[in-house]
Design a protein around this motif. Structure first.
Motif, short mmCIF file in Angstrom:
data_model
loop_
_atom_site.label_atom_id
_atom_site.label_comp_id
_atom_site.label_asym_id
_atom_site.label_seq_id
_atom_site.Cartn_x
_atom_site.Cartn_y
_atom_site.Cartn_z
N GLU A 65 -9.10 7.10 0.04
CA GLU A 65 -7.97 7.88 0.55
C GLU A 65 -6.86 6.92 0.97
N GLU A 66 -5.68 7.07 0.41
CA GLU A 66 -4.57 6.17 0.73
C GLU A 66 -3.28 6.97 0.84
N TYR A 67 -2.52 6.69 1.91
CA TYR A 67 -1.24 7.35 2.15
C TYR A 67 -0.20 6.28 2.46
N THR A 68 0.96 6.38 1.80
CA THR A 68 2.01 5.37 1.94
C THR A 68 3.33 6.04 2.27
N GLN A 69 4.06 5.44 3.22
CA GLN A 69 5.39 5.94 3.58
C GLN A 69 6.36 4.76 3.67
N ARG A 70 7.47 4.87 2.95
CA ARG A 70 8.52 3.85 3.05
C ARG A 70 9.39 4.17 4.26
N TYR A 71 9.87 3.14 4.96
CA TYR A 71 10.68 3.40 6.15
C TYR A 71 11.95 2.56 6.26
N ASP A 72 12.11 1.52 5.44
CA ASP A 72 13.31 0.69 5.58
C ASP A 72 14.59 1.45 5.25
N ASN A 73 14.48 2.47 4.38
CA ASN A 73 15.67 3.22 3.98
C ASN A 73 16.06 4.30 4.99
N TYR A 99 1.03 -3.07 6.62
CA TYR A 99 2.45 -3.04 6.29
C TYR A 99 2.59 -3.62 4.89
N ARG A 100 3.42 -2.98 4.11
CA ARG A 100 3.61 -3.39 2.71
C ARG A 100 5.05 -3.80 2.51
N MET A 101 5.26 -4.83 1.70
CA MET A 101 6.61 -5.30 1.40
C MET A 101 6.74 -5.48 -0.11
N ASP A 102 7.90 -5.08 -0.62
CA ASP A 102 8.20 -5.23 -2.05
C ASP A 102 9.35 -6.20 -2.23
N LYS A 257 11.76 -3.89 0.35
CA LYS A 257 11.36 -2.58 0.84
C LYS A 257 10.18 -2.75 1.79
N LYS A 258 10.11 -1.84 2.78
CA LYS A 258 9.03 -1.89 3.76
C LYS A 258 8.31 -0.55 3.81
N TYR A 259 6.98 -0.62 3.92
CA TYR A 259 6.15 0.58 3.93
C TYR A 259 5.08 0.46 5.02
N VAL A 260 4.58 1.62 5.44
CA VAL A 260 3.35 1.69 6.22
C VAL A 260 2.30 2.34 5.33
#
Length: 314
Positions: A65-73, A99-102, A257-260
């Motif tokens: 189970e994986e859920y991702t939300q971008r927040y930098d925008n 935390y994920r970064m692109d 880009k930044k994500y949780v």
């Protein structure tokens, strides 16, 4: 007499290898003869083994189970924002928050080498030549005096990710986010130690043993990566959750880009089906080749060692 002595002298200075089976390449050897039947059996066996293994890997990956939300925008630097996660299925503990970064090239050669491992292990470094790898972040005003050295020096430490996250459930109750254990045990025990209190230099990071810092210092191999932030031991029942983000880290200058990310794991790690599909594709190709070779061998077999197929015999 002279010829005998010259022959002995020549023999003593000879570069000829010793007369042994190893040095004269007379050891026994075995080389398989790839006849059609063993090749066909090998292809079919690889296919029969690889396809089920790949299918199990894909199934295990899809069960994560994986859920991702971008927040930098939606959350500019300097602001505090709320991100909503709608969890549709129960997430059994432990649940991992990343935390994920692109588009962040931690694998750039200059960035990767910009550190001093002696400093990070708590060793007192007081010579300019010892911190040359930290270029361009070495000391205050590029001074060669030890009291002006940055502790720690280097680009990686200076660019430490500093966004923070807290999480609440639908009743506004804060969830326990565990920090202990997010870093590799080997890193924590052997690679990071605080320097002595009287170590010369300008302290940039107050605690070298901070696990958030240790996680950041292990650079990623790809420009799109995620790093472990916290662990939720009790899991997350299905429902709505809010992550409050304090956005401090700028990424707009390099189109980042930044994500949780909230994720469970399986026996092969997080959600990534690539390896499973690779096994399936390789296995399927081997099965097809094995069947084609078997059909060819059945319809028009070739006699082993038939000289009529030799080029010079045509």
């Amino acid at each position: 007499m002279s010829s005998s002595s010259s022959a002995n002298a020549e023999g003593s200075h000879s570069r000829r290898p010793a007369n042994t089976a190893f040095k004269q390449q007379r050891l026994k050897a075995w080389q398989p003869i790839l006849t059609p039947k063993p090749v066909i059996i090998a292809f079919l066996a690889i296919g029969i083994i690889f396809v089920p293994i790949g299918a199990v890997m894909v199934w295990s990956s899809n069960s994560v189970e994986e859920y991702t939300q971008r927040y930098d925008n939606t959350c500019p630097v300097g602001n505090t924002c709320d991100i909503t996660f709608d969890i549709t299925n129960d997430m059994k503990g432990p649940v991992y928050m990343y935390y994920r970064m692109d588009n962040y090239y931690q694998n750039h050669r200059r960035y990767v080498k910009s550190r001093n491992d002696d400093q990070l292990r708590g060793v007192v470094v007081n010579t300019w030549s010892s911190i040359t790898d930290c270029d361009p972040i070495k000391s205050k005003g590029n001074s060669e005096l030890a009291p002006d050295f940055f502790l720690p020096c280097g680009l990686i430490a200076r660019s430490w990710f500093n966004d923070t996250f807290v999480m609440k459930d639908s009743s506004n109750n804060f969830l326990a986010l565990r920090k202990n254990g997010i870093a590799w045990k080997s890193d924590k025990e052997k690679k990071f130690r605080n320097p002595p209190a009287n170590a010369p230099g300008i302290r940039v990071i107050s605690d070298f043993e901070d696990e958030d810092f240790i996680v950041w210092m292990r650079t990623a191999g790809l420009p799109d990566f995620k790093k472990l932030y916290r662990i939720i031991d009790n899991g997350l029942p299905a429902g709505t959750y809010t992550v409050t983000v304090q956005s401090n880290y700028p990424v707009a200058s390099f189109s980042g880009k930044k994500y949780v990310v909230l994720s469970t794991t399986s026996w092969i790690g997080g959600r990534n089906s690539f390896l499973g599909y690779a096994y399936i594709v390789v296995g399927a190709v081997c099965l097809v080749q094995g069947l084609i070779f078997a059909l060819k061998h059945r319809i028009s077999p070739r006699k082993l060692g038939d000289t009529k197929y030799l080029e010079w015999n045509k």
